[in-house]
Design a protein around this motif. Sequence first.
Motif, short mmCIF file in Angstrom:
data_model
loop_
_atom_site.label_atom_id
_atom_site.label_comp_id
_atom_site.label_asym_id
_atom_site.label_seq_id
_atom_site.Cartn_x
_atom_site.Cartn_y
_atom_site.Cartn_z
N ARG A 186 33.33 32.15 47.18
CA ARG A 186 34.75 32.00 46.85
C ARG A 186 35.10 32.83 45.61
O ARG A 186 36.12 33.52 45.57
N ARG A 187 34.23 32.79 44.60
CA ARG A 187 34.48 33.58 43.38
C ARG A 187 34.43 35.08 43.66
O ARG A 187 35.07 35.86 42.95
N CYS A 188 33.68 35.46 44.67
CA CYS A 188 33.62 36.88 45.06
C CYS A 188 34.78 37.29 45.95
O CYS A 188 34.89 38.46 46.34
N GLY A 189 35.65 36.34 46.28
CA GLY A 189 36.81 36.66 47.11
C GLY A 189 36.50 36.76 48.58
O GLY A 189 37.24 37.40 49.33
N LEU A 190 35.43 36.09 49.03
CA LEU A 190 35.01 36.19 50.42
C LEU A 190 35.34 34.93 51.21
O LEU A 190 35.18 33.81 50.72
N SER A 191 35.77 35.14 52.44
CA SER A 191 36.03 34.03 53.36
C SER A 191 34.77 33.85 54.22
O SER A 191 34.54 34.64 55.15
N TRP A 501 39.65 45.64 44.83
CA TRP A 501 38.66 44.71 44.31
C TRP A 501 39.29 43.39 43.86
O TRP A 501 40.29 43.41 43.14
N PRO A 502 38.70 42.25 44.23
CA PRO A 502 39.06 41.00 43.55
C PRO A 502 38.73 41.15 42.07
O PRO A 502 37.72 41.79 41.71
N VAL A 503 39.52 40.58 41.21
CA VAL A 503 39.36 40.79 39.78
C VAL A 503 38.00 40.32 39.29
O VAL A 503 37.45 40.85 38.32
N THR A 504 37.39 39.35 39.98
CA THR A 504 36.12 38.78 39.54
C THR A 504 34.95 39.76 39.68
O THR A 504 33.94 39.61 38.99
N VAL A 505 35.07 40.73 40.56
CA VAL A 505 33.95 41.66 40.79
C VAL A 505 34.36 43.11 40.59
O VAL A 505 33.57 44.02 40.87
N ALA A 506 35.55 43.36 40.13
CA ALA A 506 36.02 44.73 39.93
C ALA A 506 35.20 45.43 38.86
O ALA A 506 34.85 44.83 37.84
N PRO A 507 34.87 46.71 39.06
CA PRO A 507 34.09 47.44 38.04
C PRO A 507 34.81 47.51 36.70
O PRO A 507 34.18 47.44 35.65
N TYR A 508 36.13 47.65 36.73
CA TYR A 508 36.98 47.54 35.54
C TYR A 508 38.18 46.70 35.93
O TYR A 508 38.59 46.67 37.09
N HIS A 509 38.76 46.03 34.93
CA HIS A 509 39.93 45.19 35.21
C HIS A 509 41.23 45.97 35.21
O HIS A 509 42.14 45.68 35.99
N VAL A 510 41.33 46.94 34.31
CA VAL A 510 42.58 47.66 34.11
C VAL A 510 42.30 49.17 34.01
O VAL A 510 41.31 49.58 33.40
N ALA A 511 43.18 49.95 34.62
CA ALA A 511 43.14 51.40 34.45
C ALA A 511 44.42 51.83 33.73
O ALA A 511 45.53 51.49 34.16
N GLY A 598 47.30 37.96 30.23
CA GLY A 598 47.82 36.76 30.90
C GLY A 598 47.75 36.89 32.42
O GLY A 598 47.39 35.93 33.13
N MET A 599 48.10 38.07 32.93
CA MET A 599 48.01 38.30 34.37
C MET A 599 46.58 38.19 34.86
O MET A 599 46.30 37.56 35.89
N LEU A 600 45.66 38.77 34.11
CA LEU A 600 44.25 38.73 34.52
C LEU A 600 43.71 37.31 34.52
O LEU A 600 42.92 36.93 35.39
N LYS A 601 44.15 36.51 33.57
CA LYS A 601 43.70 35.12 33.50
C LYS A 601 44.14 34.37 34.76
O LYS A 601 43.35 33.64 35.38
N THR A 604 42.12 35.58 37.81
CA THR A 604 40.75 35.07 37.81
C THR A 604 40.72 33.60 38.20
O THR A 604 39.85 33.17 38.98
N GLU A 605 41.67 32.82 37.69
CA GLU A 605 41.71 31.38 38.01
C GLU A 605 41.91 31.15 39.50
O GLU A 605 41.43 30.17 40.05
N ALA A 606 42.61 32.05 40.16
CA ALA A 606 42.86 31.89 41.60
C ALA A 606 41.57 31.89 42.40
O ALA A 606 41.46 31.19 43.42
N PHE A 607 40.57 32.63 41.94
CA PHE A 607 39.29 32.70 42.66
C PHE A 607 38.40 31.51 42.36
O PHE A 607 37.41 31.29 43.05
N ALA A 608 38.72 30.75 41.32
CA ALA A 608 37.93 29.58 40.99
C ALA A 608 38.51 28.31 41.60
O ALA A 608 37.92 27.25 41.51
N THR A 609 39.69 28.43 42.23
CA THR A 609 40.33 27.26 42.82
C THR A 609 39.46 26.70 43.94
O THR A 609 38.94 27.43 44.77
N GLU A 610 39.30 25.40 43.94
CA GLU A 610 38.50 24.76 44.99
C GLU A 610 39.17 24.99 46.33
O GLU A 610 40.38 24.80 46.49
N GLY A 611 38.38 25.43 47.30
CA GLY A 611 38.91 25.68 48.63
C GLY A 611 38.44 24.67 49.62
O GLY A 611 37.58 23.88 49.37
#
Length: 611
Positions: A186-191, A501-511, A598-601, A604-611
């Motif tokens: 889930r944290r990796c953005g995978l179903s 990339w999901p933000v949790t595994v992206a090589p960089y967060h911002v360009a 703030g956007m990144l936070k 990131t929280e979206a990927f930690a949400t219990e599914g």
Amino acid sequence: MKMSEFFMPTLREVPAEAVIASHRLMLRAGMIRKLSNGLFAYLPMGLRAFRKVEKIIREEMEAIGVIEFKPPVVQPGEIWRESGRWETMGDSMLKPKSRTGTELVVSPTAEEAFTALLRDEITSYKQLPVSVYQINTKFRDEIRPRYGLMRAREFTMKDAYSFHTNDESLDETYRRFGQAYRKIFRRCGLSVIPVKADSGAMGGSGSEEFMVESMIGDNNLVLCPKCGYAANDEKAQCAPDALTEKDGNIPAKEMYEPIDTPDVKTIDDLCGFLKTRPGFFIKTLIYRAVNCETDLSGAPGCSNLEKTKTENGQDYYPEAFFAVCIRGDLDVNEVKLAAVLKASEVQLASEYDVERLTGAPVGFAGPVGFTSAPVIADESVISAGGEVLIHNAVTGALKADTHFIHVEPGRDFSPWMTADVRTVKAGDKCPVCGAEFYTKKGNELGHIFKLGYKYTKTMNMTYLDENGSRQTPTMGCYGIGVDRTLASIVEEHNDEDGIIWPVTVAPYHVAVVPIKYEGRMKEAADTVYKQLSEAGIETLLDDREERPGVKFKDMDLIGIPLRIVVGEKNLPSVELKARDSKNTELIPVEEAASYTAGMLKKMTEAFATEG
């Protein structure tokens, strides 16, 4: 990181060898390169994403109390001889020798290594349970490596192992690993789709695979739309579907009888000849089993079979043959059959062996009067409880151009073994609720096993219990393919322009992308880049002397989650855009870093949400 100091050799053309999205995009984005068939190198951008996946795995392993080890990749062959897998693992295992002639193994898996390490350290029940893991390189000499990182010869796995004094303790750890795996993916953005699975060469009693849907998947997933039953077709079971003679066109009789069937060999030919349906045939297939550990003492046709022993004393047959009977409209599942026979592999016998064993050409094998090899009846023929499910059947007669009709299992032949060896398919009924199954293709990312005593017994791992008696611990095994997980993220998260990339595994967060890296644009870009970096946000500054279109295409291709564009016309504001959105926002330069954080936070929280 500034792009002028980075190494990112992007490609405009799609490499001809790449046929799936992850392989194609990771090559184009300068993340991986092939050194040889099935052997890949990670370039800096790809390695950063790889490390993010590793970090998530480590965090979730530590959260459930698993301790990291780092055993060698090259292992002594003697521990593989102890376990018995030196002989049975097959040609996928690379077995070099040292200059002194010592047998070695380039690790394809690590059960032997961890059992050997811990048997010398664990002496008391007070040290159990214990759970350990590695993230390490493995090698399997795949015959057909393909699809980039999805099926490479060298790859990285997270392997964990647990040791216990009883099954209840193992069950609890197995459950906690299952929960941890769900969090990791889930944290990796995978179903992922958790399914019941076959333990294969790993051995043991129970196992669960974590699959992702994939058009090029190696696995067929059997799914129930009603109760949620899910299994790999190598393990899937279905409700029995008994047939009776009332449903056929051949009147029942008290005794089977032969009929001439000239030039009729296939089920379809027979259906037309007898004007009936495939479900009323008992199809008999001759199989060759390799490295079979099933006890064949007293089994038909096995008295002269060559038998040998593994290094640990386990008897096995390098080669044995079996006749498998199954309903005519079904297929034998060779993975199930190999598991039933405890064989490293099974394959249809050659034409020569079929004729040698049956006395008839291919297409005329049958169970009535067959004594040259053990007969295994699928549960579509006779249930596990002994109930006959096909009556008044048609079978081969062990004679060219001849079949038997009116065959009654149990009356006319008795199998040596009854087992579930059918391939379950869409339309079969769920054994839990009776609803019709549907199927999907999937790729395995993770697999958890209850190994039991398979390795601890054969490798003589013991401890002293509370009464001072020597006992053998039971064992669990838990794996995740790190490279395949990374490739699966790209498979699930991409569009026509590149990776997302999901933000949790992206090589960089911002360009940060200035239209031109000069004057006011350079000053603003440097300011935003410095503020983001000081805030701990992984930022890539595109300071190259390239056209804006080239920069934008590269950023879309490599899939950085957020892009800040610095252009002359918008200053003193900058343009903020998420990679997965067409919308843009104008943010003042002095607020850009805090707004982006703030956007990144939130992302990131979206990927930690219990599914």
